[in-house]
Design a protein around this motif. Structure first.
Motif, PDB file in Angstrom:
ATOM      1  N   UNK A 129      16.816   9.802  -9.849  1.00 53.35           N
ATOM      2  CA  UNK A 129      15.741   8.808  -9.925  1.00 53.35           C
ATOM      3  C   UNK A 129      16.214   7.505 -10.530  1.00 53.35           C
ATOM      4  N   UNK A 130      15.778   6.402  -9.903  1.00 49.81           N
ATOM      5  CA  UNK A 130      16.112   5.087 -10.439  1.00 49.81           C
ATOM      6  C   UNK A 130      15.105   4.066  -9.910  1.00 49.81           C
ATOM      7  N   UNK A 131      15.432   2.794 -10.092  1.00 51.39           N
ATOM      8  CA  UNK A 131      14.497   1.716  -9.779  1.00 51.39           C
ATOM      9  C   UNK A 131      14.593   1.297  -8.317  1.00 51.39           C
ATOM     10  N   UNK A 132      13.433   1.074  -7.702  1.00 52.04           N
ATOM     11  CA  UNK A 132      13.353   0.461  -6.371  1.00 52.04           C
ATOM     12  C   UNK A 132      12.155  -0.483  -6.382  1.00 52.04           C
ATOM     13  N   UNK A 133      11.727  -0.905  -5.200  1.00 49.44           N
ATOM     14  CA  UNK A 133      10.522  -1.722  -5.073  1.00 49.44           C
ATOM     15  C   UNK A 133       9.585  -1.053  -4.072  1.00 49.44           C
ATOM     16  N   UNK A 134       8.308  -1.285  -4.252  1.00 49.95           N
ATOM     17  CA  UNK A 134       7.363  -0.897  -3.222  1.00 49.95           C
ATOM     18  C   UNK A 134       7.534  -1.823  -2.020  1.00 49.95           C
ATOM     19  N   UNK A 135       7.368  -1.270  -0.827  1.00 51.83           N
ATOM     20  CA  UNK A 135       7.346  -2.107   0.361  1.00 51.83           C
ATOM     21  C   UNK A 135       8.709  -2.619   0.752  1.00 51.83           C
ATOM     22  N   UNK A 136       8.774  -3.315   1.882  1.00 50.55           N
ATOM     23  CA  UNK A 136      10.071  -3.661   2.464  1.00 50.55           C
ATOM     24  C   UNK A 136      10.698  -4.952   1.969  1.00 50.55           C
ATOM     25  N   UNK A 137       9.910  -5.908   1.467  1.00 46.18           N
ATOM     26  CA  UNK A 137      10.464  -7.241   1.271  1.00 46.18           C
ATOM     27  C   UNK A 137      10.524  -7.655  -0.189  1.00 46.18           C
ATOM     28  N   UNK A 138      11.437  -8.549  -0.450  1.00 46.20           N
ATOM     29  CA  UNK A 138      11.577  -9.143  -1.768  1.00 46.20           C
ATOM     30  C   UNK A 138      11.522 -10.654  -1.573  1.00 46.20           C
ATOM     31  N   UNK A 139      10.792 -11.421  -2.377  1.00 41.07           N
ATOM     32  CA  UNK A 139      10.069 -10.949  -3.553  1.00 41.07           C
ATOM     33  C   UNK A 139       8.638 -10.475  -3.251  1.00 41.07           C
ATOM     34  N   UNK A 140       8.129 -10.818  -2.060  1.00 39.08           N
ATOM     35  CA  UNK A 140       6.744 -10.434  -1.748  1.00 39.08           C
ATOM     36  C   UNK A 140       6.746  -9.034  -1.173  1.00 39.08           C
ATOM     37  N   UNK A 141       7.037  -8.073  -2.038  1.00 39.27           N
ATOM     38  CA  UNK A 141       7.233  -6.720  -1.568  1.00 39.27           C
ATOM     39  C   UNK A 141       6.018  -5.858  -1.865  1.00 39.27           C
ATOM     40  N   UNK A 142       5.415  -5.319  -0.819  1.00 38.51           N
ATOM     41  CA  UNK A 142       4.323  -4.380  -1.029  1.00 38.51           C
ATOM     42  C   UNK A 142       4.236  -3.463   0.171  1.00 38.51           C
ATOM     43  N   UNK A 143       3.683  -2.297  -0.020  1.00 35.83           N
ATOM     44  CA  UNK A 143       3.616  -1.337   1.074  1.00 35.83           C
ATOM     45  C   UNK A 143       2.223  -1.300   1.694  1.00 35.83           C
ATOM     46  N   UNK A 144       2.034  -0.351   2.594  1.00 39.37           N
ATOM     47  CA  UNK A 144       0.765  -0.321   3.317  1.00 39.37           C
ATOM     48  C   UNK A 144      -0.421   0.021   2.421  1.00 39.37           C
ATOM     49  N   UNK A 145      -0.155   0.542   1.246  1.00 38.82           N
ATOM     50  CA  UNK A 145      -1.237   0.840   0.311  1.00 38.82           C
ATOM     51  C   UNK A 145      -1.502  -0.322  -0.641  1.00 38.82           C
ATOM     52  N   UNK A 146      -0.843  -1.439  -0.394  1.00 38.91           N
ATOM     53  CA  UNK A 146      -1.051  -2.601  -1.244  1.00 38.91           C
ATOM     54  C   UNK A 146      -0.253  -2.558  -2.534  1.00 38.91           C
ATOM     55  N   UNK A 147       0.591  -1.563  -2.671  1.00 34.97           N
ATOM     56  CA  UNK A 147       1.397  -1.480  -3.879  1.00 34.97           C
ATOM     57  C   UNK A 147       2.591  -2.415  -3.759  1.00 34.97           C
ATOM     58  N   UNK A 148       2.926  -3.062  -4.835  1.00 34.81           N
ATOM     59  CA  UNK A 148       4.012  -4.018  -4.797  1.00 34.81           C
ATOM     60  C   UNK A 148       4.765  -4.008  -6.113  1.00 34.81           C
ATOM     61  N   UNK A 149       5.934  -4.625  -6.074  1.00 35.61           N
ATOM     62  CA  UNK A 149       6.710  -4.782  -7.293  1.00 35.61           C
ATOM     63  C   UNK A 149       7.519  -3.552  -7.646  1.00 35.61           C
ATOM     64  N   UNK A 150       7.892  -3.434  -8.917  1.00 31.86           N
ATOM     65  CA  UNK A 150       8.799  -2.369  -9.346  1.00 31.86           C
ATOM     66  C   UNK A 150       8.244  -0.975  -9.075  1.00 31.86           C
ATOM     67  N   UNK A 151       9.113  -0.110  -8.627  1.00 29.76           N
ATOM     68  CA  UNK A 151       8.740   1.271  -8.362  1.00 29.76           C
ATOM     69  C   UNK A 151       9.901   2.171  -8.753  1.00 29.76           C
ATOM     70  N   UNK A 152       9.612   3.468  -8.717  1.00 28.65           N
ATOM     71  CA  UNK A 152      10.641   4.461  -8.991  1.00 28.65           C
ATOM     72  C   UNK A 152      10.940   5.189  -7.697  1.00 28.65           C
ATOM     73  N   UNK A 153      12.208   5.373  -7.386  1.00 25.60           N
ATOM     74  CA  UNK A 153      12.576   6.062  -6.164  1.00 25.60           C
ATOM     75  C   UNK A 153      13.577   7.165  -6.439  1.00 25.60           C
TER      76      UNK A 153
END
Ligand SMILES: [Ca+2]
Ligand SMILES: [Ca+2]
Length: 569
Positions: free
Chosen positions: A442-466
């Motif tokens: 486990x480490x750091x990723x981002x929600x969604x595909x793009x940086x910096x405006x990164x968010x997924x289909x659930x509207x989640x964005x920014x720092x995430x854990x992957x």
């Protein structure tokens, strides 16, 4: 300095001066007490406050005359070192003393009418040796000691599997010695990094983007995906690939028909190495364990982000320029790297066979500047990918939570050691499945595909854990532990650093694929990465001798298959 010689000298001096102090038998009242006595600190300095110091003695080291008088009184040789706050002075002991001996010397000093008080200058360190980040207890089995128990609550909740973390990197006792030094620089040559991600932003040094604008047969800026070719911004703009792009460009086909989200691979690797402790990044998903944050292995070292991969991978020529630049060597049309790396992580590679002259030369050029750590590849083959298969490169295969070689992990004679990468074990069933937290690192990723405006289909964005499985993650663990070792003993050459890591592993678990007498014997390196052993080797015994490492290298690298399976929450 050879620490063993140093210690024996101290012991001898001591025995001559205080022959009656050798016995500890009267203090072994219980386990805790005995342990604390065995760890009695070594004292190098004394703090002394004079009753009537002269004016200059408040601002300068005590002079030779005063030092000699105090030494006679203390019965030990001391030299004035510096004036300190509170109208006191620090003196250096010519021979270090155990704390109990130093206290006796201090008591003799305090009996001097000219001395108000005297005390040993005791060593102090932080008691925080485990990350406060919630992910440590809930996810980071890959950092645990091999006798620890990981309670796996499963990705979707429910299960409560208990697994002894035989495959853990054994970090807790290494952390009690160091969390890394800010003078050590680790380069991550990868997809770039989310430079503003809270897990890495404090560690980031000025890096570079070596992804060329034109990489055949793809359109201009397709791989780069940041609208230009090489530039000074190593930010990862995302590497998502659409189903249409996979259909159009065979090089992009990952065997899955659907769109592929960005991997945030470089951020994951970087945060495994430098992820900050105690910064409370929320996971943001459901269920959301409040305050969850990942922890890195060497949270006080610095990160040199170097981008060489983009959409659908990259090319050897870009990676080679990145390697030379990271080590501080010149690259045409790029500014010189002012903060060269001592360790270079390559969680990338290709099944292109032997190393080309291009890569052989680049690795030769950096061999006395930096240790190159490379992932063996995730094709599940009994052969190691380039560049990990090159002599001198520290090639890393991967093992599971149970310390068993992972089924995806390439192995071969070139492997130096194995490190945690998660996944399923080779040749047997596991109590851990792909629906379990303990399946992934486990480490750091981002929600969604793009940086910096990164968010997924659930509207989640920014720092995430992957969670990743792969030799990529395993390599990052090795690079980070190398950084801890180098933080303690920065004079180690790349060859010596490599030897410390390789010679301080734990054996492959008996009866498993890599163990003696099994199918993989001799193909998985010296054993399992062990941070505690490696760090202790340089802390207690001093650096071993070590000659020049023949870093004769090869290489070939065309398309990079960082085939980590990504699990996003
Ligand atoms: Ca660019
Ligand atoms: Ca953190």
């Amino acid at each position: 300095m050879n620490f063993r010689v140093f210690v024996s000298v101290v012991v001898c001096s001591w025995a001559l001066l205080w022959p009656m102090q050798a016995a500890y038998s009267n203090v072994a009242l219980d386990g805790k007490r005995a342990k604390s006595v065995l760890k009695e600190p070594i004292i190098h300095q004394m703090i002394v406050k004079l009753r009537k110091p002269k004016a200059f003695e408040l601002v300068r080291p005590l002079d030779a005359e005063r030092s000699a008088a105090l030494s006679r009184r203390a019965g030990v040789q001391m030299t004035g070192f510096r004036a300190m706050s509170g109208d006191t002075s620090v003196l250096r002991l010519s021979v270090p003393l155990r704390l109990s001996q130093a206290r006796e010397a201090a008591a003799r000093l305090a009996a001097d009418p000219e001395v108000e008080y005297a005390e040993p200058d005791v060593p102090v360190r932080s008691y925080q040796v485990l990350p406060p980040d919630l992910a440590y207890t809930q996810r980071h089995w890959h950092y645990y000691a091999p006798t620890d128990l990981f309670i796996d609550r499963a990705l979707l909740g429910g299960g409560n599997k208990q697994v002894t973390t035989v495959g853990g990197a054994n970090l807790p006792s290494a952390w009690s010695r160091t969390l890394g030094s800010s003078s050590i620089v680790v380069a991550v040559i990868d997809t770039g990094v989310s430079l503003t991600h809270p897990e890495v932003q404090d560690a980031v040094l000025p890096g570079y983007d070596f992804v060329s604008a034109d990489i055949a047969p793809l359109p201009t800026n397709f791989v780069a995906n940041d609208g230009n070719g090489r530039d000074s911004d190593p930010t990862d703009p995302g590497d998502w690939v659409t189903a249409a792009e996979k259909a159009q460009y065979p090089v992009c086909d990952d065997g899955r028909p659907e769109d592929t989200a960005s991997s945030w691979h470089g951020t994951h690797i970087a945060a495994t190495i430098v992820g900050r402790w105690g910064n409370g990044v929320p996971i943001g998903s459901s269920p959301p364990p409040a305050g969850t944050s990942i922890a890195g292995i060497a949270p006080q070292v610095r990160l040199l982000p170097v981008r060489a991969l983009g959409k659908c991978g990259g090319v050897a020529s870009d990676v080679v320029d990145a390697i030379r630049w990271a080590a501080g060597l010149p690259v045409p049309n790029a500014p010189l790297n002012r903060t060269p790396a001592r360790i270079i992580n390559l969680s990338l590679g290709s099944q292109s066979g032997d190393c080309s002259t291009t890569f052989r030369n680049a690795l030769r050029d950096v061999s006395d500047r930096a240790l190159v750590v490379a992932a063996a590849g995730n094709e599940g083959l009994p052969s190691v990918s380039a560049p990990a298969n090159c002599p001198g490169v520290l090639a890393v295969t991967a093992h599971t939570i149970e310390g068993i070689n992972a089924d995806y992990a390439n192995v071969g004679r070139e492997i130096a050691l194995s490190a945690p990468g998660g996944g399923a074990p080779t040749g047997r069933n596991s109590v851990i499945e792909s629906t379990d937290i303990g399946y992934y690192t486990w480490s750091a990723v981002l929600f969604g595909p793009r940086e910096p405006e990164s968010f997924n289909q659930n509207g989640q964005r920014g720092p995430a854990i992957g969670g990743f499985t792969g030799t990529s993650s395993a390599a990052a663990h090795v690079a980070a532990v190398a950084a801890l070792v180098l933080s303690i003993e920065p004079a180690l050459s790349p060859a010596e650093l490599r030897a410390v890591l390789v010679e301080n592993t734990r054996p492959h678990p008996a009866g498993t694929y890599c163990a003696q007498g099994q199918a993989g014997a001799g193909l998985c390196g010296s054993g399992l990465l062990d941070a505690a052993h490696a760090v202790a080797a340089v802390s207690a015994a001093g650096r071993g001798g070590g000659g020049a490492l023949p870093l004769a290298q090869l290489f070939a690298l065309a398309l990079l298959a960082f085939a980590a399976r990504l699990r996003r929450r």
